[in-house]
Motif scaffolding. Structure first.
Motif, PDB file in Angstrom:
ATOM      1  N   ASN A  23      77.237  35.422  10.249  1.00  0.00           N
ATOM      2  CA  ASN A  23      76.709  34.107  10.644  1.00  0.00           C
ATOM      3  C   ASN A  23      77.743  33.316  11.450  1.00  0.00           C
ATOM      4  N   ALA A  24      79.004  33.481  11.140  1.00  0.00           N
ATOM      5  CA  ALA A  24      80.044  32.774  11.899  1.00  0.00           C
ATOM      6  C   ALA A  24      80.071  33.236  13.353  1.00  0.00           C
ATOM      7  N   GLU A  27      76.908  31.683  15.032  1.00  0.00           N
ATOM      8  CA  GLU A  27      77.092  30.248  15.309  1.00  0.00           C
ATOM      9  C   GLU A  27      78.177  30.023  16.354  1.00  0.00           C
ATOM     10  N   ARG A  32      71.789  28.641  16.843  1.00  0.00           N
ATOM     11  CA  ARG A  32      71.585  27.882  15.605  1.00  0.00           C
ATOM     12  C   ARG A  32      70.685  28.675  14.665  1.00  0.00           C
ATOM     13  N   ILE A  33      71.063  28.766  13.391  1.00  0.00           N
ATOM     14  CA  ILE A  33      70.231  29.444  12.386  1.00  0.00           C
ATOM     15  C   ILE A  33      69.240  28.404  11.863  1.00  0.00           C
ATOM     16  N   GLN A  36      66.321  30.917   7.376  1.00  0.00           N
ATOM     17  CA  GLN A  36      67.085  32.041   6.816  1.00  0.00           C
ATOM     18  C   GLN A  36      66.626  32.282   5.384  1.00  0.00           C
ATOM     19  N   GLN A  74      66.250  35.982   9.574  1.00  0.00           N
ATOM     20  CA  GLN A  74      66.674  34.724  10.185  1.00  0.00           C
ATOM     21  C   GLN A  74      65.875  34.420  11.450  1.00  0.00           C
ATOM     22  N   LEU A  76      66.802  32.458  14.939  1.00  0.00           N
ATOM     23  CA  LEU A  76      67.915  31.881  15.703  1.00  0.00           C
ATOM     24  C   LEU A  76      67.358  31.148  16.907  1.00  0.00           C
ATOM     25  N   TYR A  85      71.338  36.815  21.943  1.00  0.00           N
ATOM     26  CA  TYR A  85      71.612  37.485  20.666  1.00  0.00           C
ATOM     27  C   TYR A  85      71.807  38.989  20.860  1.00  0.00           C
TER      28      TYR A  85
END
Ligand code: RTP
Ligand code: MG
Length: 139
Positions: A23-24, A27, A32-33, A36, A74, A76, A85
């Protein structure tokens, strides 16, 4: 154009407890998530999700792998989220993935490649609808 894409953090990653690290990276790339959920995929869900690959030799193995442990599904959101992505994930085979991509950083092999991401805007909408309703998504 702001888009939404569908992502799965796969069992090889949940097993190694690295969903936060992935996730890091997501982001950090400016995505943006916006939804989830951690779930145990059923065999029926995995078969339906990967139906396009059902004639491929790796289909059975793929369904088995995707149901072998929980996944994180998720949504995004971001500028050109679908293509962005795919870029952030890196090539399907981690040996061919570019430096800094999720698959280069974390994937074990082609079958245990840590993440899924939609390959088109059309498929993103179809895949999001398989796991989320509009009420689940807060953009
Ligand atoms: P994904 O759908 O998971 O985002 O990955 P992708 O678009 O990069 O790859 P795709 O061609 O759609 O294949 C789906 C998943 O099947 C597994 N695979 N195994 N053993 C093999 O040769 C093989 N080829 C594909 C991978 O886990 C791939 O992500
Ligand atoms: Mg694919």
């Amino acid at each position: 154009m702001t888009q939404r894409t569908f992502s799965i953090i796969k069992p090889d990653a949940t097993k190694r407890n690295i969903t936060g690290k992935i996730n890091a990276v997501i982001e950090g790339a400016g995505l943006r998530i916006v939804a989830q959920r951690r779930i145990q995929m059923t065999e029926a869900q995995a078969k339906k999700f990967y139906e396009v690959h059902k004639e491929r030799p790796f289909y059975g193995e793929l369904v088995e792998t995707m149901t072998s442990a929980p996944v994180v599904v998720q949504v995004l959101e971001g500028e050109n989220a679908v293509a962005k992505y795919r870029e952030v994930m890196g090539a399907t085979n981690p040996e061919q993935a570019a430096e800094g991509t999720i698959r280069k950083l974390f994937a074990l092999n082609v079958g245990e490649n840590s993440v899924h991401g939609s390959d088109s805007l059309e498929n993103a909408a179809i895949e999001i609808a398989q796991f989320f309703t509009d009420a689940d998504i807060a953009g």
